[in-house]
Enzyme design. Sequence first.
Site, PDB file in Angstrom:
ATOM      1  N   TRP A   9       0.813  -1.221   0.000  1.00 45.29           N
ATOM      2  CA  TRP A   9       0.000   0.000   0.000  1.00 45.29           C
ATOM      3  C   TRP A   9       0.845   1.267   0.000  1.00 45.29           C
ATOM      4  O   TRP A   9       0.531   2.240  -0.676  1.00 45.29           O
ATOM      5  CB  TRP A   9      -0.985   0.010   1.176  1.00 45.29           C
ATOM      6  N   ASP A  47      -1.265   6.786   6.504  1.00 42.75           N
ATOM      7  CA  ASP A  47      -2.392   6.014   5.961  1.00 42.75           C
ATOM      8  C   ASP A  47      -2.755   4.952   6.997  1.00 42.75           C
ATOM      9  O   ASP A  47      -2.114   3.920   7.095  1.00 42.75           O
ATOM     10  CB  ASP A  47      -1.975   5.358   4.640  1.00 42.75           C
ATOM     11  N   LYS A  50     -12.255  -1.073   6.610  1.00 41.83           N
ATOM     12  CA  LYS A  50     -11.498  -2.084   7.351  1.00 41.83           C
ATOM     13  C   LYS A  50     -11.945  -2.082   8.819  1.00 41.83           C
ATOM     14  O   LYS A  50     -12.311  -3.092   9.359  1.00 41.83           O
ATOM     15  CB  LYS A  50      -9.995  -1.811   7.272  1.00 41.83           C
TER      16      LYS A  50
HETATM   17  C1  LIG Z   1      -7.458  -0.955   1.754  1.00 43.01           C
HETATM   18  C2  LIG Z   1      -6.366   0.019   1.874  1.00 43.01           C
HETATM   19  C3  LIG Z   1      -6.249   1.116   1.006  1.00 43.01           C
HETATM   20  C4  LIG Z   1      -7.169   1.347  -0.159  1.00 43.01           C
HETATM   21  O1  LIG Z   1      -8.436   1.639   0.221  1.00 43.01           O
HETATM   22  P1  LIG Z   1      -9.592   1.917  -0.866  1.00 43.01           P
HETATM   23  O2  LIG Z   1     -10.658   2.434   0.004  1.00 43.01           O
HETATM   24  O3  LIG Z   1      -9.875   0.629  -1.544  1.00 43.01           O
HETATM   25  O4  LIG Z   1      -9.082   2.943  -1.804  1.00 43.01           O
HETATM   26  C5  LIG Z   1      -5.223   2.000   1.206  1.00 43.01           C
HETATM   27  N1  LIG Z   1      -4.337   1.823   2.204  1.00 43.01           N
HETATM   28  C6  LIG Z   1      -4.396   0.773   3.052  1.00 43.01           C
HETATM   29  C7  LIG Z   1      -3.395   0.623   4.136  1.00 43.01           C
HETATM   30  C8  LIG Z   1      -5.416  -0.162   2.903  1.00 43.01           C
HETATM   31  O5  LIG Z   1      -5.489  -1.206   3.738  1.00 43.01           O
END
Ligand SMILES: *Cc1c(COP(=O)(O)O)cnc(C)c1O
Length: 360
Positions: free
Chosen positions: A101, A172, A196
């Site tokens: 990511w 993030d 998540k």
């Molecule tokens: C799932 C995830 C993303 C992407 O998320 P989307 O909502 O699908 O754009 C970005 N960073 C991390 C750490 C993730 O787990």
Amino acid sequence: MSKYNFCAGPAMLPQAVMQKAQKEFLDWQDMGVSVMEISHRSKEFLALTAKCEASLRRLMNISDEFEVLFMHGGGRGQFSAVPLNLHQADKKAIYCENGVWSKSATDEANKFTSTTRVDVRNDADGKFSIKNVADWVLPADASYIHYCPNETVDGLEIFEVPSHPTAPIVADMSSTILSREIDVDKFDLIYAGAQKNIGPSGIAIVIVRKTLLDREGLAKPGILDYALEAKQGSMFNTPPTFAWYLAAEVFEWLEAQGGVKAMEAQNIAKAELLYNFIDESPFYSNKVAKHCRSRMNVPFWLNDESLNEKFVSQSKEAGLLALEGHRIVGGMRASIYNAMPLEGVQALVDFMAAFAKENS
Ligand SMILES: *Cc1c(COP(=O)(O)O)cnc(C)c1O
């Protein structure tokens, strides 16, 4: 039979929240309509968003130095929004990379601003690992520092927070937000896609230091403009109202569970149960160094990979869903976010033990 969903995302939501949403699905607050069918500018919905933000501020202890935004576009929307808002003409953005990511975030930022990639991994002896934050070599002059505290695909988590003398720290937190206590003051911008550990997909939480809103950045779409969204109460356009409603319900549930502190204790217990079992088993393995093992996403491998398909199908029959690993990493992955009870992890460990016995 109890079923447990180990999907990495969109992930399971607390059952109590889903039941409440089901109960009030057609008639919210005796209005005779669903929460999905009312104006986002109605006083009822505005009361919901105010309550939602207040609850998140209490859960994470967010001070008035920060704006809390509820935006569109999930995690990846923020991969674009961050450089668009924080770009500075004469400086580079530093992207610390420790997995899938964080690399993807750099690729997106490169479309808009100039970046320096800093590799913070130090895999050794067949173990995936991350350098101690103190040993990260971060250039002196930067527009901002971006990193990913929990790599959802790789199963690597960084528990320390990097610091920099001048550049804002951007994180993030899509797969770790609200799973453990953090000191928000150590950050300048935290973002997370909701699906998540918060609610359904479609909404992203952005916690941004107010002083950063003065940055001009680059020309950008209105829906990705932090200053504009702050001014508009995250309602520059119609927000994803149902996702917002469910996020508010999840926050309320979290507070009733004892908040992030209580969640963290349970998340430690869940992760220890699973990792200890894997470490002691000659049948399974986890390739991540102990100091940076994710508490939320646990990748593991069957030492005999020819049994993978059988493991996936039998675990599913046993009510343990979505254990197949990410296509990049292979093997299996159990995502055990806040909504996963300890009993779910215990059920997984019991199944893994029985499967190992039968197939050894
Ligand atoms: C799932 C995830 C993303 C992407 O998320 P989307 O909502 O699908 O754009 C970005 N960073 C991390 C750490 C993730 O787990």
